[in-house]
Write a protein that holds these residues in place. Sequence first.
Motif, PDB file in Angstrom:
ATOM      1  N   VAL A  70     -69.008  56.499  56.157  1.00 23.47           N
ATOM      2  CA  VAL A  70     -68.468  57.819  56.495  1.00 23.47           C
ATOM      3  C   VAL A  70     -66.955  57.837  56.323  1.00 23.47           C
ATOM      4  CG1 VAL A  70     -70.342  58.377  58.102  1.00 23.47           C
ATOM      5  CG2 VAL A  70     -68.276  57.222  58.954  1.00 23.47           C
ATOM      6  N   ASP A  71     -66.410  59.040  56.235  1.00 21.46           N
ATOM      7  CA  ASP A  71     -64.967  59.201  56.082  1.00 21.46           C
ATOM      8  C   ASP A  71     -64.287  59.574  57.396  1.00 21.46           C
ATOM      9  OD1 ASP A  71     -65.217  58.852  53.257  1.00 21.46           O
ATOM     10  OD2 ASP A  71     -65.828  60.952  53.075  1.00 21.46           O
ATOM     11  N   LEU A  72     -65.070  59.858  58.410  1.00 18.13           N
ATOM     12  CA  LEU A  72     -64.541  60.346  59.678  1.00 18.13           C
ATOM     13  C   LEU A  72     -64.080  59.206  60.588  1.00 18.13           C
ATOM     14  CD1 LEU A  72     -67.351  62.966  60.456  1.00 18.13           C
ATOM     15  CD2 LEU A  72     -65.071  63.425  59.531  1.00 18.13           C
ATOM     16  N   PRO A  73     -63.257  59.527  61.588  1.00 14.59           N
ATOM     17  CA  PRO A  73     -62.940  58.526  62.610  1.00 14.59           C
ATOM     18  C   PRO A  73     -64.221  58.079  63.311  1.00 14.59           C
ATOM     19  CG  PRO A  73     -61.506  60.446  62.817  1.00 14.59           C
ATOM     20  CD  PRO A  73     -62.577  60.813  61.832  1.00 14.59           C
ATOM     21  N   VAL A  74     -64.317  56.789  63.591  1.00 16.98           N
ATOM     22  CA  VAL A  74     -65.502  56.227  64.249  1.00 16.98           C
ATOM     23  C   VAL A  74     -65.104  55.590  65.570  1.00 16.98           C
ATOM     24  CG1 VAL A  74     -67.353  54.509  64.113  1.00 16.98           C
ATOM     25  CG2 VAL A  74     -66.704  55.808  62.069  1.00 16.98           C
ATOM     26  N   THR A  75     -65.820  55.966  66.629  1.00 14.44           N
ATOM     27  CA  THR A  75     -65.648  55.317  67.924  1.00 14.44           C
ATOM     28  C   THR A  75     -66.954  54.652  68.311  1.00 14.44           C
ATOM     29  OG1 THR A  75     -64.982  55.616  70.237  1.00 14.44           O
ATOM     30  CG2 THR A  75     -66.207  57.422  69.231  1.00 14.44           C
ATOM     31  N   ILE A  76     -66.859  53.477  68.890  1.00 18.01           N
ATOM     32  CA  ILE A  76     -68.056  52.677  69.182  1.00 18.01           C
ATOM     33  C   ILE A  76     -68.171  52.375  70.668  1.00 18.01           C
ATOM     34  CG2 ILE A  76     -66.756  50.594  68.545  1.00 18.01           C
ATOM     35  CD1 ILE A  76     -69.419  49.244  67.849  1.00 18.01           C
ATOM     36  N   ASP A  77     -69.383  52.475  71.157  1.00 18.07           N
ATOM     37  CA  ASP A  77     -69.699  52.116  72.541  1.00 18.07           C
ATOM     38  C   ASP A  77     -69.909  50.607  72.594  1.00 18.07           C
ATOM     39  OD1 ASP A  77     -70.815  51.708  75.033  1.00 18.07           O
ATOM     40  OD2 ASP A  77     -72.349  53.252  74.834  1.00 18.07           O
ATOM     41  N   ILE A  78     -68.993  49.907  73.280  1.00 17.08           N
ATOM     42  CA  ILE A  78     -69.129  48.438  73.380  1.00 17.08           C
ATOM     43  C   ILE A  78     -69.549  48.007  74.782  1.00 17.08           C
ATOM     44  CG2 ILE A  78     -67.585  47.948  71.459  1.00 17.08           C
ATOM     45  CD1 ILE A  78     -65.401  47.251  73.542  1.00 17.08           C
ATOM     46  N   GLU A  79     -70.180  48.938  75.505  1.00 17.63           N
ATOM     47  CA  GLU A  79     -70.684  48.646  76.855  1.00 17.63           C
ATOM     48  C   GLU A  79     -69.561  48.055  77.713  1.00 17.63           C
ATOM     49  OE1 GLU A  79     -74.901  47.633  77.107  1.00 17.63           O
ATOM     50  OE2 GLU A  79     -74.791  47.133  74.981  1.00 17.63           O
ATOM     51  N   GLY A  80     -69.743  46.857  78.232  1.00 17.49           N
ATOM     52  CA  GLY A  80     -68.714  46.254  79.070  1.00 17.49           C
ATOM     53  C   GLY A  80     -67.727  45.400  78.305  1.00 17.49           C
ATOM     54  N   GLY A  81     -67.767  45.489  76.981  1.00 19.47           N
ATOM     55  CA  GLY A  81     -66.833  44.720  76.166  1.00 19.47           C
ATOM     56  C   GLY A  81     -67.371  43.374  75.722  1.00 19.47           C
ATOM     57  N   TYR A  82     -68.650  43.094  76.059  1.00 20.93           N
ATOM     58  CA  TYR A  82     -69.292  41.825  75.682  1.00 20.93           C
ATOM     59  C   TYR A  82     -68.491  40.620  76.168  1.00 20.93           C
ATOM     60  CZ  TYR A  82     -73.210  43.639  72.960  1.00 20.93           C
ATOM     61  OH  TYR A  82     -74.393  44.248  72.586  1.00 20.93           O
ATOM     62  N   GLY A  83     -67.929  40.734  77.344  1.00 20.89           N
ATOM     63  CA  GLY A  83     -67.213  39.614  77.933  1.00 20.89           C
ATOM     64  C   GLY A  83     -66.682  40.028  79.295  1.00 20.89           C
ATOM     65  N   ARG A  84     -66.764  39.126  80.267  1.00 22.66           N
ATOM     66  CA  ARG A  84     -66.292  39.465  81.610  1.00 22.66           C
ATOM     67  C   ARG A  84     -64.797  39.290  81.738  1.00 22.66           C
ATOM     68  NH1 ARG A  84     -70.807  38.697  86.183  1.00 22.66           N
ATOM     69  NH2 ARG A  84     -69.096  39.628  87.329  1.00 22.66           N
ATOM     70  N   SER A  85     -64.238  38.324  81.022  1.00 27.59           N
ATOM     71  CA  SER A  85     -62.803  38.047  81.163  1.00 27.59           C
ATOM     72  C   SER A  85     -61.985  38.941  80.244  1.00 27.59           C
ATOM     73  CB  SER A  85     -62.514  36.582  80.828  1.00 27.59           C
ATOM     74  OG  SER A  85     -62.674  36.349  79.440  1.00 27.59           O
ATOM     75  N   ALA A  86     -60.734  39.125  80.620  1.00 24.67           N
ATOM     76  CA  ALA A  86     -59.821  39.930  79.804  1.00 24.67           C
ATOM     77  C   ALA A  86     -59.640  39.309  78.414  1.00 24.67           C
ATOM     78  CB  ALA A  86     -58.478  40.058  80.513  1.00 24.67           C
ATOM     79  N   SER A  87     -59.591  37.994  78.351  1.00 26.74           N
ATOM     80  CA  SER A  87     -59.385  37.329  77.055  1.00 26.74           C
ATOM     81  C   SER A  87     -60.567  37.560  76.121  1.00 26.74           C
ATOM     82  CB  SER A  87     -59.149  35.827  77.255  1.00 26.74           C
ATOM     83  OG  SER A  87     -60.262  35.224  77.893  1.00 26.74           O
TER      84      SER A  87
END
Length: 261
Positions: free
Chosen positions: A82-99
Motif C-alpha cells: 500500500v501507499d498509505l501510512p501504516v500503523t500496527i497493533d503490537i499489543e504489549g510490545g512483545y516484551g515486558r522490559s523497556a529495552s
Amino acid sequence: MNANKHTMRDKAEQFHQYHVKGKPLVLVNVWDAGSARTIQSTGAAAIATGSWSVAAAHGEQDGEALPFQLVLANLARITKSVDLPVTIDIEGGYGRSASEVKQNVSQIIDHGAVGINIEDQLPAGEGLYTVTEQCLRLSAAREAAEQADIPLFINARTDLFLQQAPEQHNEALLNEAIARSKAYAEAGASGLFVPGLQHPQWIQELCDQSPLPVNVMVTSPEPSPRQLAALGVARISYGPYPYLQVMEHLKALGQRIIMGS
C-alpha cells in the motif's frame, strides 16, 4: 536521508495530522496485505492492523501468541502493498522490559510502520502495568523512533475499561484514565486509545481533559461515528469487527456453495 526514510517521515507527519478532535480519522482494521489493499481502494486515509485479526488470520489466539517474526513479516507485506501510512497493533510490545520494547519498536519502524498501538495490559490480561512501568516502556518506544528519525505515532492504549464490565465503569475509572493520559503524554505518547469505553458523557469528559487525541473503538451501534465526532473523538477504529464480518460472509458463501453442489 534516503528516499525511503524521507517518504516514511512524510507519512508519519501526515498520519499525525489526521488526528483532529471532532473530525476523527476512521480506520477499518486490516490483517494482511490483501485486506490492506482492499481498504486502500475504498479511499481510506491510512491503514491500521488489529492484533486479534492478524492472529486469527494466522490460526492463533490474540495475546502475543503469534511469533514476533511473523508479525514483522506480515507488516512488511502490508507496507510494501500500500501507499498509505501504516500503523500496527503490537499489543504489549512483545516484551515486558523497556529495552525489549525499544528493540522491537526499532524493528517495527524498519519494516515500514509509522504508527503503533501499545497497551498497558500485562501479558495474559492479568491486570495493568503501573503508570511508572508503562511510562518507561512508552519512553523506550519514543527513543527508538527518535533514533530512527521517524516521528512515530504512539497510540497508548489503556485497558482500564476492558478490564471491567461496562456496568462497572465509573468516575473513578475515568479519572484514572485521565491521569494515565497525562502521564503517557509526558512519556512520549501521541494518542490515547480507550477500547471498551462506550458511555457518551465519559467519552466527552475524557476528550475534554486528555492532553492526547482520543481513539475510541466502535463495538456497538451507539455511539455512532457521527456522535463520537461530536463528543470530541479524534480517531475511530473497528478492531476485530471487519475480520469477523468477512469471515461470517465467507462462511455463508461456503455453506451456499457446499449445500448447492
